[in-house]
Design a protein around this motif. Sequence first.
Motif, PDB file in Angstrom:
ATOM      1  N   LEU A 133      59.032  37.735 -37.977  1.00 18.86           N
ATOM      2  CA  LEU A 133      58.957  36.796 -36.875  1.00 18.86           C
ATOM      3  C   LEU A 133      60.268  36.039 -36.703  1.00 18.86           C
ATOM      4  CD1 LEU A 133      55.423  35.274 -37.536  1.00 18.86           C
ATOM      5  CD2 LEU A 133      56.040  36.935 -35.757  1.00 18.86           C
ATOM      6  N   GLY A 134      60.658  35.852 -35.445  1.00 18.47           N
ATOM      7  CA  GLY A 134      61.786  35.001 -35.109  1.00 18.47           C
ATOM      8  C   GLY A 134      61.300  33.727 -34.458  1.00 18.47           C
ATOM      9  N   ASN A 135      62.213  32.824 -34.191  1.00 17.41           N
ATOM     10  CA  ASN A 135      61.827  31.552 -33.582  1.00 17.41           C
ATOM     11  C   ASN A 135      61.210  31.730 -32.195  1.00 17.41           C
ATOM     12  OD1 ASN A 135      64.773  32.236 -33.360  1.00 17.41           O
ATOM     13  ND2 ASN A 135      64.744  30.628 -31.802  1.00 17.41           N
ATOM     14  N   HIS A 136      61.686  32.717 -31.421  1.00 18.07           N
ATOM     15  CA  HIS A 136      61.099  32.943 -30.101  1.00 18.07           C
ATOM     16  C   HIS A 136      59.690  33.520 -30.203  1.00 18.07           C
ATOM     17  CE1 HIS A 136      64.346  31.907 -27.347  1.00 18.07           C
ATOM     18  NE2 HIS A 136      65.197  32.431 -28.222  1.00 18.07           N
ATOM     19  N   ASP A 137      59.442  34.332 -31.204  1.00 17.79           N
ATOM     20  CA  ASP A 137      58.109  34.894 -31.396  1.00 17.79           C
ATOM     21  C   ASP A 137      57.114  33.800 -31.760  1.00 17.79           C
ATOM     22  OD1 ASP A 137      59.324  37.486 -31.082  1.00 17.79           O
ATOM     23  OD2 ASP A 137      59.969  37.339 -33.175  1.00 17.79           O
ATOM     24  N   LEU A 138      57.529  32.881 -32.620  1.00 21.00           N
ATOM     25  CA  LEU A 138      56.674  31.751 -32.977  1.00 21.00           C
ATOM     26  C   LEU A 138      56.471  30.831 -31.772  1.00 21.00           C
ATOM     27  CD1 LEU A 138      58.153  30.950 -36.491  1.00 21.00           C
ATOM     28  CD2 LEU A 138      55.809  31.684 -36.046  1.00 21.00           C
ATOM     29  N   HIS A 139      57.525  30.656 -30.978  1.00 25.11           N
ATOM     30  CA  HIS A 139      57.416  29.787 -29.807  1.00 25.11           C
ATOM     31  C   HIS A 139      56.419  30.356 -28.792  1.00 25.11           C
ATOM     32  CE1 HIS A 139      58.604  26.671 -27.016  1.00 25.11           C
ATOM     33  NE2 HIS A 139      58.898  27.584 -26.091  1.00 25.11           N
ATOM     34  N   LEU A 140      56.343  31.670 -28.704  1.00 25.43           N
ATOM     35  CA  LEU A 140      55.377  32.292 -27.808  1.00 25.43           C
ATOM     36  C   LEU A 140      53.955  31.854 -28.148  1.00 25.43           C
ATOM     37  CD1 LEU A 140      54.574  34.329 -25.590  1.00 25.43           C
ATOM     38  CD2 LEU A 140      54.522  36.083 -27.384  1.00 25.43           C
ATOM     39  N   MET A 141      53.653  31.723 -29.427  1.00 27.45           N
ATOM     40  CA  MET A 141      52.319  31.282 -29.834  1.00 27.45           C
ATOM     41  C   MET A 141      52.029  29.888 -29.305  1.00 27.45           C
ATOM     42  SD  MET A 141      52.259  32.628 -33.794  1.00 27.45           S
ATOM     43  CE  MET A 141      52.993  34.193 -34.229  1.00 27.45           C
ATOM     44  N   ALA A 142      53.034  29.021 -29.340  1.00 26.67           N
ATOM     45  CA  ALA A 142      52.865  27.657 -28.842  1.00 26.67           C
ATOM     46  C   ALA A 142      52.712  27.641 -27.325  1.00 26.67           C
ATOM     47  CB  ALA A 142      54.036  26.788 -29.271  1.00 26.67           C
ATOM     48  N   VAL A 143      53.484  28.490 -26.640  1.00 26.27           N
ATOM     49  CA  VAL A 143      53.393  28.565 -25.183  1.00 26.27           C
ATOM     50  C   VAL A 143      52.032  29.120 -24.765  1.00 26.27           C
ATOM     51  CG1 VAL A 143      54.317  29.709 -23.135  1.00 26.27           C
ATOM     52  CG2 VAL A 143      55.878  28.753 -24.847  1.00 26.27           C
ATOM     53  N   ALA A 144      51.587  30.167 -25.441  1.00 24.55           N
ATOM     54  CA  ALA A 144      50.296  30.770 -25.109  1.00 24.55           C
ATOM     55  C   ALA A 144      49.147  29.798 -25.336  1.00 24.55           C
ATOM     56  CB  ALA A 144      50.081  32.038 -25.938  1.00 24.55           C
ATOM     57  N   ALA A 145      49.325  28.902 -26.316  1.00 22.03           N
ATOM     58  CA  ALA A 145      48.299  27.896 -26.604  1.00 22.03           C
ATOM     59  C   ALA A 145      48.456  26.650 -25.742  1.00 22.03           C
ATOM     60  CB  ALA A 145      48.360  27.510 -28.077  1.00 22.03           C
ATOM     61  N   LYS A 146      49.457  26.690 -24.842  1.00 20.87           N
ATOM     62  CA  LYS A 146      49.733  25.582 -23.910  1.00 20.87           C
ATOM     63  C   LYS A 146      50.146  24.293 -24.631  1.00 20.87           C
ATOM     64  CE  LYS A 146      46.689  27.498 -20.376  1.00 20.87           C
ATOM     65  NZ  LYS A 146      47.805  28.287 -19.809  1.00 20.87           N
ATOM     66  N   ILE A 147      50.730  24.463 -25.805  1.00 19.46           N
ATOM     67  CA  ILE A 147      51.309  23.329 -26.530  1.00 19.46           C
ATOM     68  C   ILE A 147      52.721  23.058 -26.017  1.00 19.46           C
ATOM     69  CG2 ILE A 147      52.201  22.612 -28.792  1.00 19.46           C
ATOM     70  CD1 ILE A 147      49.838  24.022 -30.031  1.00 19.46           C
ATOM     71  N   LYS A 148      53.420  24.109 -25.662  1.00 14.01           N
ATOM     72  CA  LYS A 148      54.769  24.003 -25.124  1.00 14.01           C
ATOM     73  C   LYS A 148      54.843  24.691 -23.766  1.00 14.01           C
ATOM     74  CE  LYS A 148      57.012  21.892 -28.472  1.00 14.01           C
ATOM     75  NZ  LYS A 148      57.797  20.658 -28.285  1.00 14.01           N
ATOM     76  N   ARG A 149      55.764  24.237 -22.938  1.00 13.41           N
ATOM     77  CA  ARG A 149      55.989  24.873 -21.653  1.00 13.41           C
ATOM     78  C   ARG A 149      56.951  26.045 -21.807  1.00 13.41           C
ATOM     79  NH1 ARG A 149      56.843  19.736 -17.486  1.00 13.41           N
ATOM     80  NH2 ARG A 149      54.751  18.828 -17.755  1.00 13.41           N
ATOM     81  N   VAL A 150      56.862  26.956 -20.876  1.00 12.53           N
ATOM     82  CA  VAL A 150      57.774  28.100 -20.886  1.00 12.53           C
ATOM     83  C   VAL A 150      59.188  27.631 -20.573  1.00 12.53           C
ATOM     84  CG1 VAL A 150      58.298  30.344 -19.876  1.00 12.53           C
ATOM     85  CG2 VAL A 150      55.931  29.607 -20.089  1.00 12.53           C
ATOM     86  N   ASN A 151      60.139  28.096 -21.339  1.00 12.64           N
ATOM     87  CA  ASN A 151      61.544  27.838 -21.027  1.00 12.64           C
ATOM     88  C   ASN A 151      61.888  28.569 -19.734  1.00 12.64           C
ATOM     89  OD1 ASN A 151      64.408  27.913 -20.902  1.00 12.64           O
ATOM     90  ND2 ASN A 151      64.555  27.719 -23.117  1.00 12.64           N
ATOM     91  N   PRO A 152      62.441  27.882 -18.755  1.00 15.86           N
ATOM     92  CA  PRO A 152      62.776  28.536 -17.484  1.00 15.86           C
ATOM     93  C   PRO A 152      63.695  29.740 -17.646  1.00 15.86           C
ATOM     94  CG  PRO A 152      62.949  26.147 -17.277  1.00 15.86           C
ATOM     95  CD  PRO A 152      62.755  26.440 -18.734  1.00 15.86           C
ATOM     96  N   LYS A 153      64.466  29.770 -18.734  1.00 20.58           N
ATOM     97  CA  LYS A 153      65.387  30.890 -18.950  1.00 20.58           C
ATOM     98  C   LYS A 153      64.682  32.119 -19.520  1.00 20.58           C
ATOM     99  CE  LYS A 153      69.357  27.845 -19.776  1.00 20.58           C
ATOM    100  NZ  LYS A 153      70.406  27.439 -20.751  1.00 20.58           N
ATOM    101  N   ASP A 154      63.473  31.936 -20.045  1.00 16.24           N
ATOM    102  CA  ASP A 154      62.713  33.063 -20.579  1.00 16.24           C
ATOM    103  C   ASP A 154      61.985  33.768 -19.435  1.00 16.24           C
ATOM    104  OD1 ASP A 154      63.549  32.404 -23.092  1.00 16.24           O
ATOM    105  OD2 ASP A 154      61.708  31.347 -23.650  1.00 16.24           O
ATOM    106  N   GLN A 155      61.884  35.071 -19.562  1.00 15.33           N
ATOM    107  CA  GLN A 155      61.196  35.863 -18.533  1.00 15.33           C
ATOM    108  C   GLN A 155      59.863  36.358 -19.102  1.00 15.33           C
ATOM    109  OE1 GLN A 155      63.848  38.366 -16.043  1.00 15.33           O
ATOM    110  NE2 GLN A 155      65.430  37.944 -17.571  1.00 15.33           N
TER     111      GLN A 155
END
Length: 274
Positions: A63-85
Amino acid sequence: MANYFVGDIQGCFEELELVLAKVDFNPSTDVLWAVGDLIARGEGSLPTLRYFKQLDGSAKVVLGNHDLHLMAVAAKIKRVNPKDQLDALLDAADLGSLIGWLRLQPLVQELPEQNIIMTHAGVPPQWDIQTLRAQAQLVSKALTSQDYIPALIAKMYTNKTHVWDENASELQRQIYCINALTRMRFLRPDGGLDFDCKLSPDDCQDPSLTPWFNANGLIKETHTLIFGHWAAVMGKVENPNIYALDTGCCWGNHLTLWHMESDQKITQNKLKKS
Protein backbone atom coordinates in the motif's frame (compact mmCIF):
# COMPACT_ATOMS: atom_id res chain seq x y z
CA MET A 1 9.71 -17.47 -13.98
CA ALA A 2 10.62 -13.81 -13.73
CA ASN A 3 10.13 -11.20 -11.03
CA TYR A 4 9.28 -7.68 -12.19
CA PHE A 5 9.09 -4.70 -9.84
CA VAL A 6 7.15 -1.66 -11.04
CA GLY A 7 7.27 1.89 -9.72
CA ASP A 8 4.33 4.11 -8.81
CA ILE A 9 1.65 3.58 -11.45
CA GLN A 10 -0.72 6.27 -10.19
CA GLY A 11 -3.44 5.27 -12.63
CA CYS A 12 -1.16 5.24 -15.69
CA PHE A 13 -2.66 1.96 -16.86
CA GLU A 14 -1.90 2.28 -20.57
CA GLU A 15 1.78 2.82 -19.79
CA LEU A 16 1.70 -0.22 -17.51
CA GLU A 17 0.27 -2.36 -20.29
CA LEU A 18 2.94 -1.16 -22.69
CA VAL A 19 5.89 -1.75 -20.39
CA LEU A 20 4.63 -5.23 -19.50
CA ALA A 21 4.26 -6.00 -23.21
CA LYS A 22 7.92 -5.09 -23.71
CA VAL A 23 8.95 -7.98 -21.43
CA ASP A 24 6.19 -10.39 -22.49
CA PHE A 25 4.91 -10.53 -18.92
CA ASN A 26 3.12 -13.83 -18.34
CA PRO A 27 1.01 -14.02 -15.16
CA SER A 28 1.04 -17.80 -15.39
CA THR A 29 4.77 -17.91 -14.72
CA ASP A 30 5.90 -14.40 -13.74
CA VAL A 31 5.29 -12.23 -10.68
CA LEU A 32 4.58 -8.51 -10.77
CA TRP A 33 5.62 -6.56 -7.67
CA ALA A 34 4.14 -3.07 -7.22
CA VAL A 35 5.56 -0.47 -4.82
CA GLY A 36 2.15 1.09 -4.10
CA ASP A 37 0.26 4.19 -5.23
CA LEU A 38 -1.54 2.14 -7.82
CA ILE A 39 -4.08 4.91 -8.19
CA ALA A 40 -4.62 8.67 -8.27
CA ARG A 41 -3.26 11.13 -10.82
CA GLY A 42 -3.59 9.13 -14.05
CA GLU A 43 -6.78 8.39 -15.98
CA GLY A 44 -6.71 4.64 -15.43
CA SER A 45 -7.04 4.09 -11.69
CA LEU A 46 -10.07 1.83 -12.09
CA PRO A 47 -8.54 -0.58 -14.65
CA THR A 48 -5.28 -0.58 -12.69
CA LEU A 49 -6.97 -1.83 -9.53
CA ARG A 50 -9.06 -4.34 -11.46
CA TYR A 51 -5.96 -5.65 -13.19
CA PHE A 52 -3.98 -6.22 -10.00
CA LYS A 53 -6.97 -7.74 -8.23
CA GLN A 54 -7.48 -10.31 -10.97
CA LEU A 55 -3.76 -11.14 -11.07
CA ASP A 56 -4.26 -12.70 -7.64
CA GLY A 57 -1.13 -14.70 -6.71
CA SER A 58 0.82 -13.34 -9.68
CA ALA A 59 0.95 -9.90 -8.05
CA LYS A 60 2.67 -8.72 -4.88
CA VAL A 61 1.49 -5.27 -3.82
CA VAL A 62 2.22 -2.90 -0.96
CA LEU A 63 0.00 0.00 0.00
CA GLY A 64 1.03 3.56 -0.76
CA ASN A 65 -0.27 6.78 0.72
CA HIS A 66 -2.67 7.30 -2.21
CA ASP A 67 -4.08 3.80 -1.81
CA LEU A 68 -4.76 4.44 1.88
CA HIS A 69 -6.24 7.84 1.04
CA LEU A 70 -8.70 6.16 -1.32
CA MET A 71 -10.14 4.29 1.67
CA ALA A 72 -10.75 7.60 3.43
CA VAL A 73 -12.30 9.16 0.33
CA ALA A 74 -14.55 6.15 -0.27
CA ALA A 75 -15.70 6.38 3.35
CA LYS A 76 -16.39 10.11 2.84
CA ILE A 77 -13.92 11.06 5.56
CA LYS A 78 -11.84 13.03 3.07
CA ARG A 79 -12.72 14.86 -0.11
CA VAL A 80 -11.29 13.90 -3.46
CA ASN A 81 -8.20 15.85 -4.42
CA PRO A 82 -9.14 17.85 -7.53
CA LYS A 83 -5.87 16.72 -9.14
CA ASP A 84 -6.81 13.04 -8.78
CA GLN A 85 -8.83 11.44 -11.55
CA LEU A 86 -10.92 9.10 -9.46
CA ASP A 87 -14.48 9.69 -10.69
CA ALA A 88 -14.71 6.43 -12.65
CA LEU A 89 -13.28 4.46 -9.74
CA LEU A 90 -15.52 6.05 -7.11
CA ASP A 91 -18.59 5.50 -9.32
CA ALA A 92 -17.73 1.89 -10.15
CA ALA A 93 -20.15 -0.84 -9.11
CA ASP A 94 -17.24 -2.93 -7.82
CA LEU A 95 -15.69 -0.14 -5.71
CA GLY A 96 -16.51 -2.00 -2.48
CA SER A 97 -14.84 -5.16 -3.74
CA LEU A 98 -11.76 -3.22 -4.84
CA ILE A 99 -11.50 -1.48 -1.46
CA GLY A 100 -11.88 -4.85 0.22
CA TRP A 101 -8.99 -6.18 -1.84
CA LEU A 102 -6.82 -3.15 -1.03
CA ARG A 103 -7.44 -3.66 2.69
CA LEU A 104 -5.81 -7.09 2.39
CA GLN A 105 -2.60 -5.68 0.92
CA PRO A 106 0.32 -5.22 3.36
CA LEU A 107 2.78 -2.39 3.90
CA VAL A 108 5.73 -4.74 3.40
CA GLN A 109 6.45 -7.51 0.92
CA GLU A 110 9.47 -9.79 1.08
CA LEU A 111 11.30 -12.08 -1.31
CA PRO A 112 13.25 -14.06 1.31
CA GLU A 113 15.41 -16.06 -1.09
CA GLN A 114 16.92 -12.82 -2.39
CA ASN A 115 16.77 -10.83 0.88
CA ILE A 116 14.53 -8.30 -0.86
CA ILE A 117 12.16 -5.99 1.01
CA MET A 118 9.64 -3.79 -0.76
CA THR A 119 7.76 -0.88 0.82
CA HIS A 120 6.21 2.23 -0.68
CA ALA A 121 8.42 4.96 0.80
CA GLY A 122 11.31 3.15 2.46
CA VAL A 123 12.30 1.67 5.81
CA PRO A 124 13.09 3.64 8.99
CA PRO A 125 16.86 3.31 9.52
CA GLN A 126 16.46 2.59 13.24
CA TRP A 127 14.24 -0.46 12.66
CA ASP A 128 15.53 -4.00 12.44
CA ILE A 129 13.72 -6.61 10.36
CA GLN A 130 11.74 -7.92 13.32
CA THR A 131 10.44 -4.44 14.16
CA LEU A 132 9.51 -3.79 10.54
CA ARG A 133 7.51 -6.98 10.31
CA ALA A 134 5.81 -6.53 13.66
CA GLN A 135 4.76 -2.92 13.12
CA ALA A 136 3.55 -3.52 9.57
CA GLN A 137 1.50 -6.46 10.82
CA LEU A 138 -0.18 -4.21 13.38
CA VAL A 139 -1.37 -1.97 10.57
CA SER A 140 -2.56 -4.92 8.49
CA LYS A 141 -4.49 -6.25 11.45
CA ALA A 142 -6.20 -2.89 11.91
CA LEU A 143 -7.04 -2.57 8.20
CA THR A 144 -8.78 -5.94 8.14
CA SER A 145 -10.87 -5.27 11.23
CA GLN A 146 -14.53 -4.28 10.85
CA ASP A 147 -14.00 -0.88 12.46
CA TYR A 148 -10.92 0.02 10.40
CA ILE A 149 -12.40 3.35 9.28
CA PRO A 150 -12.98 4.96 12.71
CA ALA A 151 -10.18 3.02 14.42
CA LEU A 152 -7.36 3.83 12.00
CA ILE A 153 -8.19 5.51 8.69
CA ALA A 154 -9.91 8.47 10.32
CA LYS A 155 -7.02 8.93 12.75
CA MET A 156 -3.99 8.45 10.53
CA TYR A 157 -3.88 12.02 9.20
CA THR A 158 -1.33 13.66 11.45
CA ASN A 159 2.22 14.93 11.11
CA LYS A 160 2.72 14.93 14.86
CA THR A 161 3.59 11.24 14.95
CA HIS A 162 6.98 11.57 13.28
CA VAL A 163 9.44 10.10 15.81
CA TRP A 164 9.62 6.39 16.54
CA ASP A 165 8.77 5.43 20.13
CA GLU A 166 8.56 1.74 20.89
CA ASN A 167 6.71 2.55 24.12
CA ALA A 168 3.96 4.56 22.40
CA SER A 169 0.39 3.32 22.24
CA GLU A 170 -0.55 0.78 19.60
CA LEU A 171 -2.45 3.43 17.62
CA GLN A 172 0.51 5.83 17.69
CA ARG A 173 2.83 3.08 16.51
CA GLN A 174 0.40 2.24 13.70
CA ILE A 175 0.31 5.88 12.61
CA TYR A 176 4.10 6.16 12.73
CA CYS A 177 4.37 2.98 10.67
CA ILE A 178 2.02 4.40 8.03
CA ASN A 179 3.87 7.73 8.01
CA ALA A 180 7.26 6.04 7.70
CA LEU A 181 6.44 3.33 5.19
CA THR A 182 4.17 5.40 2.92
CA ARG A 183 5.25 9.06 3.35
CA MET A 184 8.92 9.18 4.34
CA ARG A 185 11.52 11.13 2.37
CA PHE A 186 13.91 13.16 4.51
CA LEU A 187 14.90 12.63 8.14
CA ARG A 188 15.53 15.37 10.67
CA PRO A 189 18.64 15.39 12.90
CA ASP A 190 16.70 13.58 15.66
CA GLY A 191 15.73 10.82 13.25
CA GLY A 192 12.20 12.11 12.96
CA LEU A 193 10.31 12.24 9.66
CA ASP A 194 10.20 15.49 7.73
CA PHE A 195 6.97 15.97 5.78
CA ASP A 196 7.71 19.36 4.23
CA CYS A 197 10.50 18.95 1.69
CA LYS A 198 9.58 16.91 -1.39
CA LEU A 199 12.50 18.03 -3.54
CA SER A 200 15.34 15.79 -4.66
CA PRO A 201 18.31 15.46 -2.29
CA ASP A 202 20.34 17.65 -4.68
CA ASP A 203 17.75 20.41 -4.65
CA CYS A 204 16.94 20.44 -0.95
CA GLN A 205 18.22 23.66 0.63
CA ASP A 206 18.10 22.43 4.24
CA PRO A 207 21.48 20.87 5.16
CA SER A 208 20.02 19.42 8.36
CA LEU A 209 17.83 16.99 6.40
CA THR A 210 19.09 13.57 5.32
CA PRO A 211 17.46 11.29 2.74
CA TRP A 212 16.34 8.21 4.63
CA PHE A 213 18.37 5.94 2.34
CA ASN A 214 21.59 7.81 3.19
CA ALA A 215 21.17 7.46 6.95
CA ASN A 216 22.94 4.69 8.81
CA GLY A 217 20.44 1.85 8.89
CA LEU A 218 20.08 -1.69 10.14
CA ILE A 219 18.04 -3.36 7.43
CA LYS A 220 19.85 -1.91 4.43
CA GLU A 221 23.04 -3.60 5.61
CA THR A 222 21.50 -7.05 5.13
CA HIS A 223 18.72 -6.59 2.54
CA THR A 224 18.02 -5.10 -0.86
CA LEU A 225 15.38 -2.40 -0.48
CA ILE A 226 12.83 -1.53 -3.17
CA PHE A 227 10.76 1.65 -2.85
CA GLY A 228 8.83 4.27 -4.82
CA HIS A 229 6.99 7.39 -3.61
CA TRP A 230 9.79 9.91 -4.20
CA ALA A 231 9.49 10.88 -7.86
CA ALA A 232 11.99 13.72 -7.51
CA VAL A 233 14.76 11.15 -6.92
CA MET A 234 14.12 9.75 -10.43
CA GLY A 235 15.73 6.44 -9.54
CA LYS A 236 19.08 7.95 -8.54
CA VAL A 237 20.31 6.29 -5.35
CA GLU A 238 24.02 5.62 -4.95
CA ASN A 239 23.63 2.52 -2.76
CA PRO A 240 23.60 -0.49 -5.14
CA ASN A 241 21.30 -2.39 -2.77
CA ILE A 242 18.55 0.24 -2.85
CA TYR A 243 16.27 0.64 -5.86
CA ALA A 244 14.11 3.76 -6.28
CA LEU A 245 11.43 2.95 -8.84
CA ASP A 246 9.15 5.99 -8.87
CA THR A 247 10.16 7.89 -11.99
CA GLY A 248 7.15 10.19 -12.19
CA CYS A 249 5.09 8.71 -15.02
CA CYS A 250 2.01 10.60 -13.86
CA TRP A 251 4.04 13.84 -13.96
CA GLY A 252 4.99 13.35 -17.61
CA ASN A 253 8.17 11.30 -17.18
CA HIS A 254 8.21 7.52 -17.43
CA LEU A 255 7.20 4.27 -15.74
CA THR A 256 10.04 2.01 -14.59
CA LEU A 257 10.01 -1.78 -14.44
CA TRP A 258 12.94 -3.60 -12.81
CA HIS A 259 13.64 -7.18 -13.88
CA MET A 260 15.25 -8.70 -10.83
CA GLU A 261 16.92 -11.70 -12.44
CA SER A 262 18.82 -9.66 -15.03
CA ASP A 263 19.08 -6.50 -12.90
CA GLN A 264 17.76 -4.49 -15.83
CA LYS A 265 15.35 -1.56 -15.89
CA ILE A 266 12.78 -1.24 -18.65
CA THR A 267 10.94 2.06 -19.08
CA GLN A 268 7.84 3.40 -20.79
CA ASN A 269 7.41 7.10 -21.43
CA LYS A 270 4.22 8.83 -20.45
CA LEU A 271 1.85 8.81 -23.40
CA LYS A 272 0.95 12.18 -24.84
CA LYS A 273 -2.78 12.79 -25.03
CA SER A 274 -4.07 14.46 -28.17
